[in-house]
Structures are given as structure tokens and as C-alpha cells.
Design a protein around this motif. Structure first.
Motif, short mmCIF file in Angstrom:
data_model
loop_
_atom_site.label_atom_id
_atom_site.label_comp_id
_atom_site.label_asym_id
_atom_site.label_seq_id
_atom_site.Cartn_x
_atom_site.Cartn_y
_atom_site.Cartn_z
N ALA A 59 0.86 -0.97 -0.05
CA ALA A 59 0.08 -0.04 0.05
C ALA A 59 0.66 1.16 0.09
O ALA A 59 0.45 2.24 -0.63
CB ALA A 59 -0.99 -0.04 1.35
N ALA A 60 1.77 1.40 0.79
CA ALA A 60 3.09 2.28 0.80
C ALA A 60 3.43 2.59 -0.25
O ALA A 60 3.57 3.78 -1.06
CB ALA A 60 3.67 2.12 1.85
N LEU A 61 3.97 1.63 -1.18
CA LEU A 61 4.73 1.81 -2.39
C LEU A 61 3.58 2.34 -3.51
O LEU A 61 4.05 3.10 -4.39
CB LEU A 61 5.34 0.38 -2.79
CG LEU A 61 6.56 -0.04 -2.10
CD1 LEU A 61 6.83 -1.42 -2.34
CD2 LEU A 61 7.76 0.88 -2.11
N TYR A 90 9.93 5.56 -2.30
CA TYR A 90 10.68 4.43 -2.06
C TYR A 90 12.12 4.46 -1.57
O TYR A 90 12.76 3.74 -0.95
CB TYR A 90 10.58 3.14 -3.00
CG TYR A 90 11.12 3.52 -4.27
CD1 TYR A 90 12.50 3.20 -4.67
CD2 TYR A 90 10.29 4.14 -5.20
CE1 TYR A 90 12.68 3.49 -5.64
CE2 TYR A 90 10.75 4.39 -6.55
CZ TYR A 90 12.13 4.10 -6.77
OH TYR A 90 12.63 4.32 -8.02
N TYR A 91 13.02 5.77 -2.05
CA TYR A 91 14.30 5.68 -1.99
C TYR A 91 14.48 6.14 -0.32
O TYR A 91 15.48 5.75 0.25
CB TYR A 91 14.71 6.99 -2.34
CG TYR A 91 14.94 6.75 -3.80
CD1 TYR A 91 15.15 5.50 -4.56
CD2 TYR A 91 15.42 7.89 -4.81
CE1 TYR A 91 15.36 5.20 -5.84
CE2 TYR A 91 15.96 7.72 -6.25
CZ TYR A 91 15.77 6.32 -6.74
OH TYR A 91 15.92 6.31 -8.07
N ALA A 92 13.49 6.62 0.40
CA ALA A 92 13.70 6.70 1.83
C ALA A 92 13.36 5.41 2.60
O ALA A 92 13.48 5.58 3.78
CB ALA A 92 12.63 7.75 2.33
N ALA A 93 12.90 4.40 1.96
CA ALA A 93 12.51 3.16 2.90
C ALA A 93 13.70 2.54 3.79
O ALA A 93 13.30 2.28 4.89
CB ALA A 93 11.99 2.06 1.88
N SER A 94 15.09 2.47 2.90
CA SER A 94 16.01 2.00 3.79
C SER A 94 16.34 2.73 5.05
O SER A 94 16.53 2.08 5.99
CB SER A 94 17.17 1.88 2.74
OG SER A 94 17.68 3.19 2.46
N GLU A 95 16.34 4.13 4.72
CA GLU A 95 16.76 4.99 5.88
C GLU A 95 15.57 4.70 7.34
O GLU A 95 16.01 4.77 8.51
CB GLU A 95 16.68 6.44 5.72
CG GLU A 95 17.44 7.20 6.63
CD GLU A 95 17.34 8.90 6.13
OE1 GLU A 95 17.60 9.53 6.96
OE2 GLU A 95 17.32 8.87 5.03
N ILE A 96 14.45 4.68 6.76
CA ILE A 96 13.25 4.81 7.75
C ILE A 96 13.43 3.39 8.40
O ILE A 96 13.21 3.32 9.74
CB ILE A 96 11.97 4.89 7.13
CG1 ILE A 96 11.77 6.24 6.74
CG2 ILE A 96 10.93 4.60 8.03
CD1 ILE A 96 10.86 6.70 5.81
N LEU A 97 13.44 2.25 7.75
CA LEU A 97 13.48 1.01 8.45
C LEU A 97 14.78 0.79 9.20
O LEU A 97 14.59 0.19 10.33
CB LEU A 97 13.34 -0.31 7.38
CG LEU A 97 12.21 -0.02 6.24
CD1 LEU A 97 12.49 -1.22 5.31
CD2 LEU A 97 10.89 -0.20 7.09
N TRP A 98 15.83 1.29 8.71
CA TRP A 98 17.15 1.12 9.66
C TRP A 98 16.94 2.12 11.06
O TRP A 98 17.29 1.47 12.03
CB TRP A 98 18.18 1.63 8.90
CG TRP A 98 19.47 1.58 9.70
CD1 TRP A 98 20.07 2.57 10.08
CD2 TRP A 98 20.45 0.36 9.84
NE1 TRP A 98 21.17 2.16 10.75
CE2 TRP A 98 21.42 0.72 10.90
CE3 TRP A 98 20.20 -0.98 9.92
CZ2 TRP A 98 22.15 -0.09 11.43
CZ3 TRP A 98 21.17 -1.84 10.28
CH2 TRP A 98 22.04 -1.33 10.94
N LYS A 99 16.23 3.15 10.79
CA LYS A 99 15.97 4.06 12.13
C LYS A 99 15.29 3.38 12.90
O LYS A 99 15.50 3.49 14.14
CB LYS A 99 15.58 5.39 11.63
CG LYS A 99 15.64 6.43 12.67
CD LYS A 99 15.17 7.75 12.31
CE LYS A 99 14.84 8.75 13.45
NZ LYS A 99 14.31 10.07 12.82
N VAL A 100 14.12 3.02 12.55
CA VAL A 100 13.07 2.48 13.46
C VAL A 100 13.84 1.08 14.17
O VAL A 100 13.47 0.88 15.26
CB VAL A 100 11.93 2.04 12.54
CG1 VAL A 100 10.99 1.16 13.72
CG2 VAL A 100 11.23 3.27 12.01
N SER A 101 14.28 0.12 13.33
CA SER A 101 14.92 -1.09 13.63
C SER A 101 16.12 -0.76 14.96
O SER A 101 16.37 -1.83 15.53
CB SER A 101 15.39 -2.05 12.55
OG SER A 101 16.27 -1.54 11.91
N ASN A 102 16.66 0.36 14.84
CA ASN A 102 17.66 0.61 15.89
C ASN A 102 17.13 1.19 17.22
O ASN A 102 17.92 1.98 17.79
CB ASN A 102 18.69 1.73 15.23
CG ASN A 102 19.83 0.80 14.36
OD1 ASN A 102 20.63 -0.04 15.24
ND2 ASN A 102 19.88 0.78 13.29
#
Length: 428
Positions: free
Chosen positions: A26-28, A40-52
Motif C-alpha cells: 500500500a505504501a509503495l 521508496y528511496y527513503a525506505a532503507s533509512e526509515i526501516l534502519w532508523k526504526v529497527s535501531n
């Protein structure tokens, strides 16, 4: 845009696509359709920040704690003790289901773990003592919902992290409503058994000497609650550190009961890994969806729509409650919590309500979702343990307990101090 987003998510979930995948799809899709930028370029940064996020570390720790307690024999002894003390009430073991769920909730932080653990111990008693099966199953499913309200609640941790609300204060705010809800569940049982005398089964007989002797079986649960929650309020530990202390204590309890083994630890770690993977995938996907919704302006659109209704704060709150009840029939509670909190809390705060108070109201609405068909997960947990009959029995038995949840929501609307009084005492 708001209608399209809701329809897209409903279609994806209706196709039985896993919740985390549906949220990410849905997000994509929304980002591609409504944003000129490649979100979607921001996905990696968001997922990494949240998982940390350090606070999220407490989630797998609490899940593992519950898995160990499930296998350590603590629940069986606790349930037996509660049954001896509550056997004289109209409804007998139905109250034990609720009381044991409330006690186990104070150690597990999860509604699914609570329903599964108490259900495993209690279900053999249905036929043995002649209880009405539907009401008995309903008491287990409803009692399990207390796991996300009574601290240490995983859902309260996530709500606090999203809204920057103090998790210790949220825990304090959940204590009194959690106890009140357990009492309301028991009141429902008394009323139903008074109207239908045949619904309560053969009571457990016990002498006062047996009752007092059984109190020793409640000590491990109470000590674990003091270790986890007490360490937070004593300033000794953060919620994450308290979860690790509780985990160590759970291992000690398993050893004390003679259950600690490599097989137990293997099964507990495996169960915790599966549950944590599901939870974290939902959390990560929901965070990215929230980013997309904010970037395309849907969050602002929703706020404008609600405020544009021109309703009073109380009427607006009723609309929000009705929306959550409807949404809870089709969406899993954790994804609903992570997805809707950033959208709804700013509206609630703008109406003059305390986010601490609304956190408890929102958890109660999630509890409603846990036992309302067709997606209520506690219904399926109890049915999976039962392994026979139709899930319609669990659904029918659970619906009467929804009245208790609505009653408590009404009390919180009329008397916010039910949730806010205890945090205020500690703050002062």
C-alpha cells in the motif's frame, strides 16, 4: 485520496496477503500514484532508523519472557490457586479464567500469549465440570485481551514510542483501568449465570487451609511483576532493561520448577523468534506507510476532514471510537496501532484531550478488535487450542464481554481520572 488509500488497504487484506506485506504494498502504490518524488528511496533509512530504536528491544524480550513462562509450569500452579479462591462466586472457574488472565497479563505483555497460556491450562475443565462451552471460551478470549492493557504491555510501549509519551506513565495509567475491566468481565459472568443458572459448572471444592496453602503458587507471578514494573518505578531500570531483568527471573522460575532444559529453551527461542519477526515486520512496514501518508498529504487531509465536521470534542471522539470499532473488524491490532496512532493522536490532542488518557482508550479499542469477528485474533488463538467444534462458539461467547469494554470506555470518557489519577500521584 483518503478513500482510495482505505480501499487499497482493504482489498490487499481481503486477498489474505500477510499484513506486513499489505502495508508495504500500500505504501509503495500510494507513493507511486500520488507523489512526484520516489518515496521508496527513503525506505532503507526509515526501516534502519526504526529497527535501531532501543525501546523496541523490549518487545522480543517480553515475548521470550512469555514463551518461557508458558513452558515453565508457572501458569498451571497460578491458575489452580486462583480457582481455589474464586470458586465460590457464581460462575466458578469462569472467574478463574479472568483472574488468572489478569495475573498473567502482569508478566507477559501480550494478549495472544495470555490467551494461549491460560487457555491451555483451563480448557480441559469445560467438560470435566460441565460449564457452558460458549461462555467459558468467551471468558478465555476476553481475559486474554488484558495482556495489552495491564503493564508490562507491548502495545503501550509502541504507543509511547510513536507519540513520545512516557512509557512508565502509560503503565501507571493502564493499571486501574485494567483492574476495572477484569472486574467488569467478572460482573458480566455473574449476571449471565444469574440469568442462566445452568451456565456455571460444578465448582471446585476447597477448604480454607487449602486456599491459604495455594497462595505460595501466586508468589512467583507477583515477584515477577515487582521485578519488571517495580524496577521501572524505582528508577532502577528502563522498560527495556526491566524486560531483560524479567527474562532472567523467568529463567530462574523455570529452573526452580524443574522445567529448565535445552528443549524448553529451544522451543521458547523458536516461538519468540517467530512472534518477534511478525511484530517487527508489521511495525517497520507501518512506519514506512505512515511516512508515505504524511508525504502525500493524506494525514493533513484526514485532520482537515475531521475538524471540518464542525462537531464538539465529545462528538468527534465518539466518531473516532466508532471508526476504530469498525476498523478493528478488518485489521490486525498491532498494524492498526502503528498505522492509526500518528494520524489520530494529533486530532485528539487538538481537541484538548490528554495523549496519556487517549493511549488507554485506544488500547481498549484494540481489545475490542481482539475479540470481534472476522479478524479478532484471540478468537482464533482459543479455537486453535480447543482443536474441535466451530469458531462460531468462541465468537458468540466473546461478544457479551465486549459490553464491558464499551462500559469502561464510557467511564473513561466521563471520568478521565480513572486513567490519569495514578500517574498524577506519582508525578507529584
Amino acid at each position: 485520496m483518503l478513500g482510495n488509500a482505505s480501499l487499497l488497504l482493504a482489498v490487499l487484506i481481503g486477498l489474505s496477503i500477510p499484513i506486513a506485506a499489505a502495508l508495504m504494498m500500500a505504501a509503495l502504490t500510494l507513493g507511486y500514484a500520488y507523489s512526484p518524488l520516489p518515496l521508496y528511496y527513503a525506505a532503507s533509512e526509515i526501516l534502519w532508523k526504526v529497527s535501531n530504536e532501543f525501546t523496541l528491544t523490549s518487545v522480543p524480550l517480553f515475548v521470550l519472557l512469555g514463551e518461557i513462562l508458558l513452558r515453565a509450569g508457572v501458569a498451571e500452579r497460578m491458575y489452580g490457586a486462583v480457582a481455589l479462591w474464586l470458586n465460590r462466586l457464581p460462575g466458578g472457574l469462569l472467574h478463574a479464567n479472568i483472574g488468572a488472565s489478569a495475573l498473567f497479563s502482569a508478566t507477559s505483555g501480550s494478549s495472544v500469549a495470555t490467551a494461549a497460556t491460560i487457555g491451555t491450562v483451563a480448557l480441559p475443565e469445560i467438560l470435566k465440570r460441565g460449564y457452558n462451552e460458549r461462555l467459558f471460551l468467551g471468558s478465555l478470549a476476553a481475559g486474554g485481551t488484558l495482556g495489552i492493557l495491564i503493564p508490562p504491555s507491548i502495545h503501550l510501549i509502541i504507543y509511547g514510542m510513536i507519540t513520545n509519551t512516557s512509557i512508565p506513565k502509560l503503565y501507571l495509567a493502564g493499571m486501574v483501568p485494567g483492574l476495572v475491566l477484569a472486574l467488569l468481565f467478572s460482573l458480566i459472568v455473574v449476571i449471565v449465570c444469574a440469568i442462566r443458572p445452568g451456565y456455571d459448572g460444578k465448582p471446585v471444592t476447597a477448604t480454607w487451609r487449602q486456599r491459604f496453602a495455594s497462595l505460595i503458587d501466586l508468589v512467583p507471578v507477583l515477584l515477577l511483576f515487582l521485578v519488571v514494573v517495580g524496577s521501572i518505578y524505582a528508577g532502577i531500570a528502563t522498560p527495556t532493561e526491566a524486560a531483560s531483568l524479567g527474562l532472567v527471573f523467568a529463567v530462574v522460575l523455570a529452573w526452580w520448577n524443574g522445567r529448565l532444559s535445552m528443549a524448553l529453551l529451544h522451543d521458547a527461542f523458536l516461538g519468540a523468534m517467530k512472534a518477534t519477526a511478525m511484530i517487527m515486520l508489521i511495525v517497520l512496514a507501518s512506519y514506512f506507510l505512515n511516512f508515505v501518508l504524511s508525504a502525500i498529504g493524506l494525514s493533513q487531509q484526514l485532520t482537515g476532514f475531521v475538524t471540518g465536521l464542525g462537531l464538539s470534542p465529545a462528538a468527534t471522539m465518539l466518531v473516532i471510537i466508532g471508526f476504530f470499532v469498525l476498523l478493528g473488524c478488518f485489521l490486525e491490532t498491532l498494524s492498526m496501532l502503528v498505522t492509526m496512532t500518528p494520524l489520530v493522536v494529533p486530532i485528539v490532542v487538538s481537541l484538548g484531550y490528554d495523549p496519556l488518557w487517549f493511549g488507554i482508550v485506544m488500547i481498549l479499542l484494540l481489545e475490542v478488535a481482539l475479540i470481534t469477528p472476522p479478524v479478532g485474533i484471540n478468537l482464533y488463538v482459543v479455537q486453535a487450542i480447543r482443536k474441535q467444534g466451530s469458531i462460531q462458539d468462541v465468537m458468540a461467547g466473546s461478544l457479551v464481554f465486549v459490553l464491558s469494554m464499551f462500559a469502561l470506555i464510557g467511564l473513561l470518557l466521563a471520568f478521565p481520572e480513572i486513567a490519569l489519577w495514578l500517574p498524577a500521584q506519582v508525578r507529584s
